[in-house]
Design an enzyme around this catalytic site. Structure first.
Site, PDB file in Angstrom:
ATOM      1  N   ASP A  64     -19.870  21.954  23.369  1.00  0.00           N
ATOM      2  CA  ASP A  64     -19.803  22.555  22.030  1.00  0.00           C
ATOM      3  C   ASP A  64     -20.106  24.056  22.133  1.00  0.00           C
ATOM      4  O   ASP A  64     -19.841  24.688  23.164  1.00  0.00           O
ATOM      5  CB  ASP A  64     -20.734  21.794  21.072  1.00  0.00           C
ATOM      6  CG  ASP A  64     -20.267  21.838  19.623  1.00  0.00           C
ATOM      7  OD1 ASP A  64     -20.468  22.883  18.981  1.00  0.00           O
ATOM      8  OD2 ASP A  64     -19.693  20.839  19.132  1.00  0.00           O
TER       9      ASP A  64
ATOM     10  N   ASP B  75     -13.992  25.358  15.025  1.00  0.00           N
ATOM     11  CA  ASP B  75     -14.933  25.531  13.915  1.00  0.00           C
ATOM     12  C   ASP B  75     -14.465  26.608  12.941  1.00  0.00           C
ATOM     13  O   ASP B  75     -13.390  27.199  13.129  1.00  0.00           O
ATOM     14  CB  ASP B  75     -16.324  25.838  14.510  1.00  0.00           C
ATOM     15  CG  ASP B  75     -17.437  25.104  13.778  1.00  0.00           C
ATOM     16  OD1 ASP B  75     -17.274  24.842  12.572  1.00  0.00           O
ATOM     17  OD2 ASP B  75     -18.471  24.812  14.409  1.00  0.00           O
TER      18      ASP B  75
ATOM     19  N   ASP C  42     -21.950  19.740   8.487  1.00  0.00           N
ATOM     20  CA  ASP C  42     -22.628  19.171   9.660  1.00  0.00           C
ATOM     21  C   ASP C  42     -23.618  18.060   9.302  1.00  0.00           C
ATOM     22  O   ASP C  42     -24.364  18.174   8.335  1.00  0.00           O
ATOM     23  CB  ASP C  42     -23.408  20.260  10.409  1.00  0.00           C
ATOM     24  CG  ASP C  42     -22.493  21.096  11.301  1.00  0.00           C
ATOM     25  OD1 ASP C  42     -21.263  20.993  11.159  1.00  0.00           O
ATOM     26  OD2 ASP C  42     -23.032  21.854  12.125  1.00  0.00           O
TER      27      ASP C  42
END
Ligand SMILES: *[C@@H]1O[C@H](CO)[C@@H](O)[C@H](O)[C@H]1NC(C)=O
Ligand SMILES: *[C@@H]1O[C@H](CO)[C@@H](O)[C@H](O)[C@H]1NC(C)=O
Length: 423
Positions: A112, A191, A246
């Protein structure tokens, strides 16, 4: 996403009887009871739906053939955030194999945020962070591939990623897609931080096209946090789309993401309510079982977010439950939905291949409840006798059931059954 591909498969494979059954199961939506003269109309509607889904598949910019079932694997974010390096990524790949999780389907190893230097090199390429990824990403991909696994990476449709510790790909889409492909990357989470204020539907397709040109099939995971209802357009641009902000490792966060994702079940395009928190310690075992059960029936990606190098027995028992994983990976690919809600009690259900139905009896409240699921709510013809498999007890119940199934469910817990008609 997966629904489209699997609908095609289903349309080719399923005999008329299964179509009839699917029509009845869709009574969850349409409240059709039994086989009536409206059945023919329903079949025509179903065929129309399938055709529509096929057309959408053809219109997909990202025809990379990936994601016909929900992706499974691991991501570094939920447990490690920015504290990542090549050693722990390699150890995680080793652990996915040694624990047997990779055999169950957990094959994506996803790096990530925070893997790159803040500055691009003189050619404009992203540079792996020298202090934490000194061997580079290509070497890491080679290592991960040698274990039979796949490597995922992370970027952002903005000027920086969310950590602000590395650049985003906005304006560099083709260059970055080529870099990822040259390293052997298999999955990109994309993202939405620090963007230029334009809509996701403007910024995300640029990366879709860049990936298509990059010469390697790369699973494209859109992560615009449900900003602009990605369930309505994500299927054309990517392989999965986050429907929520999230997740954090609490019951409230987990269950609210399940709710937000469920809203889009009607669109029959399963979304991504974010990665799993199972094993991170913030919820009870029963709560983690609810988490895993709902992600499974929602046909959500099963991306582990714990430290798989150090699993407790409870965590392993949950994430390695093959019967629950099989529900997630079922070829019919239909997202389950809430069919009844009454206070703290909910019944979630959805059709599976082979005439079966999966049902989750969920208790969201602080007290024990007895919960009953009725056949007409979960899409089983009224007179049908079923055999019930309890997927968490790993037991086929001795009783046969007609008309309903009942269980007592503890607070913040669930029961999960696969019901199989036997006559
Ligand atoms: C492994 O897990 C246990 C309990 O979950 C924890 O106490 C311990 O610190 C973990 N070890 C490492 C190296 O993370
Ligand atoms: C469930 O079905 C049985 C018959 O199979 C019936 O006797 C019972 O009343 C039903 N229970 C509920 C709560 O509907």
């Amino acid at each position: 996403m997966r629904r489209r591909a699997s609908q095609e498969m289903a349309a080719m494979m399923i005999p008329n009887l299964l179509i009839l059954f699917s029509v009845v199961t869709s009574s969850m939506v349409m409240r059709v009871s039994g086989f009536t003269t409206t059945t023919t109309t329903r079949i025509m509607e179903l065929h129309h739906d399938v055709e529509e889904q096929q057309n959408q598949y053809r219109r997909n910019l990202l025809a990379n053939g990936l994601g016909s079932t929900p992706p499974m694997g691991w991501s570094s974010w939920n447990h490690f955030a920015c504290k990542i390096d090549e050693k722990m990524i390699k150890e995680t790949a080793d652990a996915l194999v040694s624990t047997g999780l990779s055999k169950l389907g957990y094959t994506y190893v996803n790096i990530d945020d925070c893997w790159a230097e803040l500055a691009r090199d003189s050619k404009g390429s992203l540079v792996p962070k020298k202090s934490t990824f000194p061997s580079g990403i290509k070497a890491l991909a080679d290592y991960v591939h040698s274990k039979g696994l796949k490597l995922g990476i992370y970027s952002d449709a903005g000027y920086f990623t969310c950590s602000k510790q590395m650049p985003g790909s906005l304006g560099h889409e083709e260059h970055d897609a080529k870099t990822f492909a040259s390293w052997g990357i298999d999955y990109l989470k994309y993202d939405n931080c620090f963007n230029d204020g334009s809509k996701p539907t403007v910024r995300y397709p640029v990366m879709t096209r860049a990936l298509m040109k990059a010469g390697r099939p790369i699973f494209f995971s859109l992560c615009e946090w449900g900003d602009l209802h990605p369930a309505l357009w994500g299927a054309k641009l990517g392989n999965s789309w986050r429907t929520t902000n999230d997740i954090t490792d609490t019951w409230e966060s987990m269950i609210s993401r399940a709710d937000m994702n469920e809203v889009y079940a009607e669109y029959a395009r399963p979304g991504d309510p974010d990665m799993l928190e199972v094993g991170n310690g913030g919820m009870t075992k029963d709560e983690y079982i609810v988490h895993f059960s709902i992600w499974a029936i929602s046909k959500a990606p099963l991306i582990l977010g714990c430290d798989v190098r150090n699993l407790t027995k409870d965590t392993k028992d949950i994430i390695a439950n093959k019967e629950v994983i099989d529900v997630n990976q079922d070829p019919l690919g239909v997202q389950a939905k809430k069919v009844r809600m009454e206070g703290d009690i909910e019944i979630w259900a959805g059709p599976l291949s082979g005439y079966r139905v999966v049902v989750v009896l969920l208790n969201r409240g602080p007290w024990r409840y007895t919960i009953t699921a009725n056949w007409d709510d979960i899409g089983i013809p009224l007179e049908t006798v079923v055999e019930a498999r309890d997927l968490w007890e790993h037991k086929t119940l001795k009783n046969r059931f007609v008309g309903n199934i009942t269980a007592t469910v503890n607070p913040h817990a669930c029961k999960m059954y696969v019901l199989k008609p036997i006559s």
